[in-house]
Scaffold this motif. Structure first.
Motif, PDB file in Angstrom:
ATOM      1  N   GLU A 262      37.401  40.945  41.396  1.00  0.00           N
ATOM      2  CA  GLU A 262      37.767  41.212  40.008  1.00  0.00           C
ATOM      3  C   GLU A 262      38.300  42.634  39.847  1.00  0.00           C
ATOM      4  OE1 GLU A 262      37.922  38.845  37.463  1.00  0.00           O
ATOM      5  OE2 GLU A 262      37.731  37.638  39.272  1.00  0.00           O
ATOM      6  N   LYS A 263      37.729  43.544  40.604  1.00  0.00           N
ATOM      7  CA  LYS A 263      38.197  44.930  40.551  1.00  0.00           C
ATOM      8  C   LYS A 263      39.640  45.019  41.049  1.00  0.00           C
ATOM      9  CE  LYS A 263      37.218  49.429  42.611  1.00  0.00           C
ATOM     10  NZ  LYS A 263      36.170  50.409  42.857  1.00  0.00           N
TER      11      LYS A 263
ATOM     12  N   LEU B 293      46.807  44.170  38.052  1.00  0.00           N
ATOM     13  CA  LEU B 293      47.443  43.815  36.779  1.00  0.00           C
ATOM     14  C   LEU B 293      47.705  45.050  35.922  1.00  0.00           C
ATOM     15  CD1 LEU B 293      45.538  40.491  35.966  1.00  0.00           C
ATOM     16  CD2 LEU B 293      47.933  40.737  36.671  1.00  0.00           C
ATOM     17  N   GLU B 294      46.848  46.049  36.047  1.00  0.00           N
ATOM     18  CA  GLU B 294      47.049  47.283  35.280  1.00  0.00           C
ATOM     19  C   GLU B 294      48.184  48.120  35.840  1.00  0.00           C
ATOM     20  OE1 GLU B 294      42.478  48.006  33.759  1.00  0.00           O
ATOM     21  OE2 GLU B 294      43.353  49.416  35.220  1.00  0.00           O
TER      22      GLU B 294
ATOM     23  N   GLY C 178      40.318  32.570  39.894  1.00  0.00           N
ATOM     24  CA  GLY C 178      39.481  32.979  38.764  1.00  0.00           C
ATOM     25  C   GLY C 178      38.342  32.007  38.613  1.00  0.00           C
TER      26      GLY C 178
ATOM     27  N   LYS D  19      41.828  42.566  41.199  1.00  0.00           N
ATOM     28  CA  LYS D  19      42.695  41.830  40.276  1.00  0.00           C
ATOM     29  C   LYS D  19      43.056  42.701  39.073  1.00  0.00           C
ATOM     30  CE  LYS D  19      41.286  37.574  39.022  1.00  0.00           C
ATOM     31  NZ  LYS D  19      40.543  36.621  38.185  1.00  0.00           N
ATOM     32  N   LYS D  20      42.023  43.301  38.482  1.00  0.00           N
ATOM     33  CA  LYS D  20      42.219  44.135  37.289  1.00  0.00           C
ATOM     34  C   LYS D  20      43.155  45.308  37.617  1.00  0.00           C
ATOM     35  CE  LYS D  20      39.250  46.431  33.852  1.00  0.00           C
ATOM     36  NZ  LYS D  20      39.011  47.815  34.347  1.00  0.00           N
ATOM     37  N   GLY D  21      42.891  45.946  38.747  1.00  0.00           N
ATOM     38  CA  GLY D  21      43.708  47.096  39.143  1.00  0.00           C
ATOM     39  C   GLY D  21      45.159  46.718  39.349  1.00  0.00           C
TER      40      GLY D  21
ATOM     41  N   SER E  54      32.723  40.817  42.470  1.00  0.00           N
ATOM     42  CA  SER E  54      33.018  42.066  41.757  1.00  0.00           C
ATOM     43  C   SER E  54      34.182  42.807  42.442  1.00  0.00           C
ATOM     44  CB  SER E  54      31.768  42.938  41.628  1.00  0.00           C
ATOM     45  OG  SER E  54      31.654  43.822  42.711  1.00  0.00           O
TER      46      SER E  54
END
Ligand SMILES: *Cc1c(COP(=O)(O)O)cnc(C)c1O
Length: 400
Positions: free
Chosen positions: A276-277, A283-284, A295, A279-281, A273
């Motif tokens: 993923e957090k 990319l955003e 992944g 990674k998401k941050g 988690s």
């Protein structure tokens, strides 16, 4: 103000668990005998060594006499590779991959120079070899296959069970068995390792990658495998690793593996988690970033990201000034400006590959730490890109 320190380089090494330190402590002082001595001091050490061996074996679903304690992962890899070749006695063919850790890669390159045929299997863009390629690579004179379980730079997991199954079939019709070794340094304590289920003949682990001490490793050698020593001396460790056993560190390895396996599921979920957090941050918040593997089909603790138009080394240093520890490629490769052999094998864009860093998570990392990284990273990347002529040129173009 003290700066926050965030350790995100757990694939390079991990801190030793406090419980592990406690377990090791007596073996530096009160229990110090040589495990080969017959008096009570020696027997005490021997009993502890036997217990650690039994525990390690059980955690890998092996037998105690199939565990050889070594000085590190690198040593286990070398004993496995050179030991099998020594026993075979003549030159032949070896199959490995293009993305092995240097402990295996450089051993195989050395063997190639010494007259062995070596196939370095390529990988796809996710850093995984093809089982079909592997099948085609097997030859009449193949002696050894060595394919890592998970890669240390991008986390990709290789199809070890499938390879083992293919080899089982091939070996039915051969006089000389092809042996199968896997470097499981990045998966031990992170995935459940069952040597029987994996179907390998030899398997390497290293204590300091799962919260044990540095300088302790183990090699699983399946019963009946024809292996010959590469070092000579005493009868220790079935003659495969002569030298007085480092009882304290071996105890530490076994305890650390036990704690890691007991807590595996819970830690894995939390680490996944966090990755993923992050990674998401990333990319955003940051444009022109490529995530390499990291992944599905990869271990949960690794996020390998390429930030276009900057140097990975500069990013590492800027993050370090903010107290954040990451690595470029693998720790062993940093300091050299050559592009990572792993990313090259994955056919990553060489320009983007220059700006690659690996964030690797451990059981001590927190959500707050990821928040902190996401707070400082975008600004650092932007500042570094401002210094890049290519970035500026592209920006002008896109504005027009
Ligand atoms: C760290 C590592 C090694 C080397 O282990 P040491 O104990 O540091 O010698 C070998 N293989 C892989 C995949 C690793 O990550």
């Amino acid at each position: 103000m003290t700066i926050k320190r965030v350790y995100l380089d757990n694939s390079a090494t991990t801190p030793v668990d406090e419980e592990v330190v406690k377990e090791m402590q007596p073996y530096f002082s009160s229990v110090f005998g040589n495990a080969s001595s017959f008096h009570s001091f020696g027997r005490e050490s021997k009993a502890a060594l036997d217990k650690a061996r039994a525990k390690t074996a059980e955690l890998l679903n092996a037998q105690p006499d199939e565990i050889v304690f070594t000085g590190c992962g690198t040593e286990s890899d070398n004993i496995a590779i050179f030991g099998i070749l020594n026993a075979y006695g003549k030159k032949g063919h070896i199959i490995t991959t293009q993305i092995e850790h240097h402990a295996v890669l450089y051993s195989c390159r050395h063997l190639q120079k010494s007259g062995y045929d070596v196939t370095f299997l390529p990988v796809d863009k996710n850093g995984v070899i093809s089982v079909d390629d592997f099948k085609k690579a097997v030859r009449d004179n193949t002696i050894l296959v060595t394919v890592m379980h998970a890669n240390n730079e991008v986390g990709s997991i290789q199809p070890i069970k499938e390879i083992a199954a293919i080899l089982r079939e091939i070996n039915k019709n051969r006089k000389d068995r092809i042996y199968f070794h896997t470097d499981a340094v990045q998966t031990a304590g992170k995935l459940y390792i069952d040597v029987k289920d994996l179907g390998v003949d030899l398997l390497t682990i290293s204590s300091h990658k799962f919260y044990g001490p540095k300088g302790a490793g183990a090699l699983y050698v399946k019963k009946g495998v024809n292996i010959f020593p590469v070092m000579f001396g005493g009868h220790h460790e079935n003659g495969l690793r002569p030298g007085t056993e480092n009882i304290a560190y071996i105890i530490g390895l076994a305890k650390a593996l036990e704690i890691s396996v007991v807590n595996l599921k819970e830690r894995d979920a939390r680490i996944l988690s966090l990755r993923e957090k992050l990674k998401k941050g990333i990319l955003e918040k940051i444009p022109e970033v490529t995530i390499n593997a990291s992944g599905e089909g990869a271990v949960s603790g690794i996020l390998n990201a390429s930030f276009k138009y900057i140097e990975g080394e500069s990013l590492l240093l800027k993050l370090d000034m903010k107290g954040i520890a990451v690595s470029t490629g693998s720790a062993c490769a940093s300091g050299s400006s050559e592009p990572s052999h792993v990313l090259s094998a994955m056919c990553a864009d060489p320009v983007a590959a220059q700006g690659t860093v690996r964030f690797s998570f451990g059981c001590h990392n927190t959500d707050e730490e990821v928040d902190y990284v996401l707070e400082v990273l975008p600004g650092i990347v932007e500042d570094l890109r401002k210094m890049s002529p290519v970035w500026n040129r592209n920006k002008v173009k896109s504005v027009k």
